[in-house]
Design a protein around this motif. Structure first.
Motif, PDB file in Angstrom:
ATOM      1  N   ASN B   4      23.913 -76.008 -43.936  1.00 25.36           N
ATOM      2  CA  ASN B   4      23.304 -76.071 -42.613  1.00 25.36           C
ATOM      3  C   ASN B   4      24.315 -76.457 -41.544  1.00 25.36           C
ATOM      4  O   ASN B   4      23.998 -76.464 -40.359  1.00 25.36           O
ATOM      5  CB  ASN B   4      22.114 -77.055 -42.607  1.00 25.36           C
ATOM      6  CG  ASN B   4      21.258 -76.871 -41.373  1.00 25.36           C
ATOM      7  OD1 ASN B   4      21.099 -75.754 -40.880  1.00 25.36           O
ATOM      8  ND2 ASN B   4      20.712 -77.963 -40.855  1.00 25.36           N
ATOM      9  N   VAL B   5      25.521 -76.759 -41.939  1.00 24.36           N
ATOM     10  CA  VAL B   5      26.579 -76.989 -40.950  1.00 24.36           C
ATOM     11  C   VAL B   5      27.051 -75.653 -40.365  1.00 24.36           C
ATOM     12  O   VAL B   5      27.468 -75.586 -39.210  1.00 24.36           O
ATOM     13  CB  VAL B   5      27.759 -77.753 -41.591  1.00 24.36           C
ATOM     14  CG1 VAL B   5      28.924 -77.892 -40.612  1.00 24.36           C
ATOM     15  CG2 VAL B   5      27.304 -79.132 -42.067  1.00 24.36           C
ATOM     16  N   SER B   6      26.952 -74.606 -41.154  1.00 22.50           N
ATOM     17  CA  SER B   6      27.557 -73.337 -40.744  1.00 22.50           C
ATOM     18  C   SER B   6      26.608 -72.139 -40.737  1.00 22.50           C
ATOM     19  O   SER B   6      26.950 -71.090 -40.186  1.00 22.50           O
ATOM     20  CB  SER B   6      28.732 -73.022 -41.683  1.00 22.50           C
ATOM     21  OG  SER B   6      28.288 -73.061 -43.036  1.00 22.50           O
ATOM     22  N   ALA B   7      25.427 -72.263 -41.324  1.00 20.91           N
ATOM     23  CA  ALA B   7      24.529 -71.096 -41.389  1.00 20.91           C
ATOM     24  C   ALA B   7      24.175 -70.638 -39.975  1.00 20.91           C
ATOM     25  O   ALA B   7      23.808 -71.459 -39.132  1.00 20.91           O
ATOM     26  CB  ALA B   7      23.263 -71.467 -42.158  1.00 20.91           C
ATOM     27  N   PRO B   8      24.278 -69.343 -39.697  1.00 17.24           N
ATOM     28  CA  PRO B   8      23.966 -68.874 -38.344  1.00 17.24           C
ATOM     29  C   PRO B   8      22.473 -69.007 -38.040  1.00 17.24           C
ATOM     30  O   PRO B   8      21.639 -68.879 -38.930  1.00 17.24           O
ATOM     31  CB  PRO B   8      24.371 -67.390 -38.383  1.00 17.24           C
ATOM     32  CG  PRO B   8      24.325 -67.018 -39.827  1.00 17.24           C
ATOM     33  CD  PRO B   8      24.686 -68.260 -40.595  1.00 17.24           C
ATOM     34  N   THR B   9      22.161 -69.288 -36.808  1.00 17.06           N
ATOM     35  CA  THR B   9      20.768 -69.276 -36.366  1.00 17.06           C
ATOM     36  C   THR B   9      20.349 -67.827 -36.173  1.00 17.06           C
ATOM     37  O   THR B   9      21.055 -67.046 -35.529  1.00 17.06           O
ATOM     38  CB  THR B   9      20.609 -70.048 -35.044  1.00 17.06           C
ATOM     39  OG1 THR B   9      21.136 -71.368 -35.223  1.00 17.06           O
ATOM     40  CG2 THR B   9      19.151 -70.134 -34.638  1.00 17.06           C
ATOM     41  N   GLN B  10      19.217 -67.464 -36.756  1.00 18.80           N
ATOM     42  CA  GLN B  10      18.706 -66.098 -36.630  1.00 18.80           C
ATOM     43  C   GLN B  10      17.382 -66.137 -35.873  1.00 18.80           C
ATOM     44  O   GLN B  10      16.822 -67.211 -35.650  1.00 18.80           O
ATOM     45  CB  GLN B  10      18.492 -65.487 -38.022  1.00 18.80           C
ATOM     46  CG  GLN B  10      19.754 -65.462 -38.894  1.00 18.80           C
ATOM     47  CD  GLN B  10      19.485 -64.864 -40.261  1.00 18.80           C
ATOM     48  OE1 GLN B  10      19.164 -63.682 -40.383  1.00 18.80           O
ATOM     49  NE2 GLN B  10      19.608 -65.684 -41.292  1.00 18.80           N
ATOM     50  N   PHE B  11      16.886 -64.940 -35.547  1.00 17.18           N
ATOM     51  CA  PHE B  11      15.616 -64.852 -34.825  1.00 17.18           C
ATOM     52  C   PHE B  11      14.762 -63.751 -35.430  1.00 17.18           C
ATOM     53  O   PHE B  11      15.273 -62.737 -35.907  1.00 17.18           O
ATOM     54  CB  PHE B  11      15.873 -64.552 -33.336  1.00 17.18           C
ATOM     55  CG  PHE B  11      16.622 -65.665 -32.651  1.00 17.18           C
ATOM     56  CD1 PHE B  11      15.930 -66.730 -32.067  1.00 17.18           C
ATOM     57  CD2 PHE B  11      18.011 -65.670 -32.628  1.00 17.18           C
ATOM     58  CE1 PHE B  11      16.622 -67.771 -31.462  1.00 17.18           C
ATOM     59  CE2 PHE B  11      18.709 -66.710 -32.031  1.00 17.18           C
ATOM     60  CZ  PHE B  11      18.018 -67.761 -31.446  1.00 17.18           C
ATOM     61  N   VAL B  12      13.476 -63.978 -35.422  1.00 11.46           N
ATOM     62  CA  VAL B  12      12.557 -62.946 -35.867  1.00 11.46           C
ATOM     63  C   VAL B  12      11.383 -62.906 -34.881  1.00 11.46           C
ATOM     64  O   VAL B  12      10.918 -63.955 -34.415  1.00 11.46           O
ATOM     65  CB  VAL B  12      12.076 -63.198 -37.318  1.00 11.46           C
ATOM     66  CG1 VAL B  12      11.265 -64.486 -37.430  1.00 11.46           C
ATOM     67  CG2 VAL B  12      11.272 -62.015 -37.849  1.00 11.46           C
ATOM     68  N   ASP B  13      10.933 -61.694 -34.559  1.00  9.04           N
ATOM     69  CA  ASP B  13       9.864 -61.525 -33.578  1.00  9.04           C
ATOM     70  C   ASP B  13       8.540 -61.210 -34.253  1.00  9.04           C
ATOM     71  O   ASP B  13       8.488 -60.433 -35.212  1.00  9.04           O
ATOM     72  CB  ASP B  13      10.218 -60.375 -32.616  1.00  9.04           C
ATOM     73  CG  ASP B  13      11.392 -60.743 -31.724  1.00  9.04           C
ATOM     74  OD1 ASP B  13      11.263 -61.730 -30.984  1.00  9.04           O
ATOM     75  OD2 ASP B  13      12.430 -60.054 -31.797  1.00  9.04           O
ATOM     76  N   THR B  14       7.500 -61.826 -33.760  1.00 12.93           N
ATOM     77  CA  THR B  14       6.140 -61.456 -34.160  1.00 12.93           C
ATOM     78  C   THR B  14       5.443 -60.928 -32.906  1.00 12.93           C
ATOM     79  O   THR B  14       6.034 -60.893 -31.832  1.00 12.93           O
ATOM     80  CB  THR B  14       5.366 -62.672 -34.697  1.00 12.93           C
ATOM     81  OG1 THR B  14       5.162 -63.597 -33.616  1.00 12.93           O
ATOM     82  CG2 THR B  14       6.146 -63.362 -35.813  1.00 12.93           C
ATOM     83  N   ARG B 190      24.498 -74.777 -31.999  1.00 10.18           N
ATOM     84  CA  ARG B 190      23.513 -75.839 -32.210  1.00 10.18           C
ATOM     85  C   ARG B 190      22.189 -75.476 -31.536  1.00 10.18           C
ATOM     86  O   ARG B 190      22.127 -74.645 -30.643  1.00 10.18           O
ATOM     87  CB  ARG B 190      24.032 -77.189 -31.683  1.00 10.18           C
ATOM     88  CG  ARG B 190      25.146 -77.761 -32.580  1.00 10.18           C
ATOM     89  CD  ARG B 190      25.553 -79.163 -32.131  1.00 10.18           C
ATOM     90  NE  ARG B 190      24.472 -80.133 -32.316  1.00 10.18           N
ATOM     91  CZ  ARG B 190      24.302 -80.868 -33.416  1.00 10.18           C
ATOM     92  NH1 ARG B 190      25.131 -80.761 -34.436  1.00 10.18           N
ATOM     93  NH2 ARG B 190      23.301 -81.710 -33.494  1.00 10.18           N
ATOM     94  N   ASP B 191      21.144 -76.129 -32.032  1.00  9.88           N
ATOM     95  CA  ASP B 191      19.792 -75.854 -31.545  1.00  9.88           C
ATOM     96  C   ASP B 191      19.533 -76.644 -30.256  1.00  9.88           C
ATOM     97  O   ASP B 191      20.303 -77.526 -29.880  1.00  9.88           O
ATOM     98  CB  ASP B 191      18.783 -76.250 -32.642  1.00  9.88           C
ATOM     99  CG  ASP B 191      17.478 -75.469 -32.543  1.00  9.88           C
ATOM    100  OD1 ASP B 191      17.345 -74.603 -31.648  1.00  9.88           O
ATOM    101  OD2 ASP B 191      16.595 -75.724 -33.370  1.00  9.88           O
ATOM    102  N   LYS B 192      18.423 -76.297 -29.604  1.00 11.08           N
ATOM    103  CA  LYS B 192      18.062 -76.944 -28.334  1.00 11.08           C
ATOM    104  C   LYS B 192      17.219 -78.194 -28.612  1.00 11.08           C
ATOM    105  O   LYS B 192      16.212 -78.122 -29.316  1.00 11.08           O
ATOM    106  CB  LYS B 192      17.267 -75.926 -27.506  1.00 11.08           C
ATOM    107  CG  LYS B 192      16.870 -76.375 -26.121  1.00 11.08           C
ATOM    108  CD  LYS B 192      16.089 -75.261 -25.408  1.00 11.08           C
ATOM    109  CE  LYS B 192      15.077 -75.861 -24.444  1.00 11.08           C
ATOM    110  NZ  LYS B 192      13.759 -75.228 -24.512  1.00 11.08           N
ATOM    111  N   PRO B 193      17.613 -79.344 -28.089  1.00 13.06           N
ATOM    112  CA  PRO B 193      16.842 -80.576 -28.331  1.00 13.06           C
ATOM    113  C   PRO B 193      15.418 -80.477 -27.768  1.00 13.06           C
ATOM    114  O   PRO B 193      15.165 -79.751 -26.802  1.00 13.06           O
ATOM    115  CB  PRO B 193      17.640 -81.648 -27.574  1.00 13.06           C
ATOM    116  CG  PRO B 193      19.004 -81.085 -27.396  1.00 13.06           C
ATOM    117  CD  PRO B 193      18.828 -79.595 -27.295  1.00 13.06           C
ATOM    118  N   SER B 194      14.522 -81.232 -28.376  1.00 17.47           N
ATOM    119  CA  SER B 194      13.132 -81.251 -27.934  1.00 17.47           C
ATOM    120  C   SER B 194      12.971 -82.143 -26.719  1.00 17.47           C
ATOM    121  O   SER B 194      13.607 -83.202 -26.624  1.00 17.47           O
ATOM    122  CB  SER B 194      12.237 -81.787 -29.056  1.00 17.47           C
ATOM    123  OG  SER B 194      12.260 -80.911 -30.160  1.00 17.47           O
ATOM    124  N   GLY B 195      12.105 -81.753 -25.821  1.00 17.14           N
ATOM    125  CA  GLY B 195      11.817 -82.570 -24.640  1.00 17.14           C
ATOM    126  C   GLY B 195      10.488 -83.294 -24.783  1.00 17.14           C
ATOM    127  O   GLY B 195       9.837 -83.233 -25.834  1.00 17.14           O
TER     128      GLY B 195
END
Lengths: 290, 290
Positions: B4-14, B190-195
């Motif tokens: 999880n240090v290096s795995a790319p962030t992917q996206f999937v659409d519904t 990196r991911d976006k922090p939660s607000g």
């Protein structure tokens, strides 16, 4: 194969008593001997070979009859502390300073008492179906849920154990039947069954163990060995709440509970119990998680 | 190495949303993919590589941001059932009918809800630091014991997690420091922090989850998967009593508790957690004990 079905019963003399025991398995420089401390009225033949034998493949096991049990001489002490003194005398007679321990039910109380009195006696501890001093509902055989089996004249010999050590589900009762069949596998050199005087003295010890002075469970802070606590969810003899207290108050304990199981959870899930116990005992980590 | 240090962030659409996820590890015909469902306000970067990476050596892991979290679109549902619907949509988009699951904290509630609605979705379940519907003291961040850290302006970023996920002992806090250092290992993508809007909606879901109708915990009888329940003894965020209830009312659950540990017990004892989880997930037995 080293087995409680075939291991010869041996005897060792101390100044006070002669103790019956069995010692078998594979001794090695890497593993400590594993002392097994037995349940209410149980003798050497009450150790399920499905529990002892897999553990004996990688370590030496020592089963023994405490004073007044089976073929050991003497009378059963009426306190857990008295039983702990006898166990110390037995270990001294074997020249064992330190070992691992499985304390089951009453035997788990004796193990706790020994660890409090002489911390160096145990390297790692496994406490199964037992309770801390000051625990609740410890072996109240007069409860209707237990009396219905203990007072049933149609149940013979080990059949009572099938009923009271296992949950009232078909799966647990089936495991219980297999358990009592395994207890009967040993044909020769069997131990002497316990009589009512054993039950009476041990029951007195349970009543004393329910009493406590000072802050409840504070003794447990002084038992610092890595400890694995195991309990069946449906234990009518020593309810699982006691294992919740043990694992929450011992400073270094992992708790594992088993589903669908009563007081005999280690016998019902013997494959898991022996695998988990061996993994736990094989660890040298300072912390209990393994 | 899959990490999880290096795995790319992917996206999937519904039809409804775009979900951010990471999928890595060793897929095989012998193991089901392992879905990881995340804690309160956590995103993809909150999965400790010391937990994910050892598990990924023998199976494929799927981390995802539920709706409104991190880089996923949409808004955070105000109920656990709403979150479960989003998770189903995500699995559908990946064409996954069945998988294993680690549900941590809030994620464990989502996992339970999913198992109730569609039992076939999970083969085996690991529920860590979580609570059944109708549980008690679930994520009451207003408690003084938590507010003293959450309201401390001197604590920055992940330092709050070190305080509230770990017990107030030197050993646990040291493990907490190592944990937050590991969370910072990932430098890119990196991911976006939660607000605060995430925290608000998820807190509403916790308050709803504390409510129940009918017999308390009776829903759990319908979650029949082999389940491993894990909790730290000193969990201030979701106390261990909730895991006692889970394991006592789920028909097929093993409970394991860790000493000296709080809500982040899986991160503190990551070696044990990943070893035990892998052993549990590798079992095909009908009963949970492994």
């Amino acid at each position: 194969m080293a087995s409680n079905v075939s291991a010869p019963t041996q005897f060792v003399d101390t100044k006070g008593e002669r103790y019956a025991y069995r010692r078998f398995g594979k001794a090695s420089a890497d593993t400590a001997p594993l002392l097994l401390l037995q349940h209410f009225t149980g003798n050497l033949d009450n150790w399920d070979p499905a529990v002892t034998d897999p553990l004996a493949t990688d370590r030496e096991l020592i089963l023994f009859d405490n004073a007044g049990i089976g073929q050991s001489s003497g009378t059963v002490p009426k306190t857990v502390a008295g039983m702990a003194q006898q166990a110390f005398a037995f270990l001294d007679a074997l020249n064992l300073d330190t070992c691992d321990v499985v304390g089951y039910s009453l035997g788990g109380m004796v193990a706790q008492q020994m660890a409090l009195e002489k911390p160096s006696v145990f390297r790692r501890m496994i406490l199964v179906g037992t309770a801390p001093r000051g625990g609740e509902d410890i072996m109240h055989l007069e409860k209707p849920s237990l009396q219905k089996f203990l007072g049933d004249p149609t149940l013979r010999g080990y059949e009572v154990l099938q009923k009271i050590f296992f949950a009232p589900t078909p799966s647990s009762q089936s495991a219980g039947k297999q358990f009592i069949d395994r207890l009967a596998l040993r044909k020769d050199d069997r131990d002497k069954p316990s009589g009512p005087e054993v039950a009476g003295a041990q029951t007195a010890a349970f009543r004393d163990w329910e009493q406590y002075k000072g802050e409840r469970f504070s003794d447990l802070e002084n038992i610092k060995q890595p400890t694995l606590v195991i309990n069946g969810i449906f234990d009518e003899m020593i309810p699982v709440q006691n294992s919740y207290w043990l694992s929450a108050h011992l400073p270094n304990a992992v708790l594992m509970t088993y589903p669908d199981a009563g007081h005999g959870s280690l016998f019902q899930f013997h494959d898991s119990f022996t695998r988990q116990s061996a993994a736990f005992l094989s660890s040298d980590a300072a912390w209990a998680p393994y």
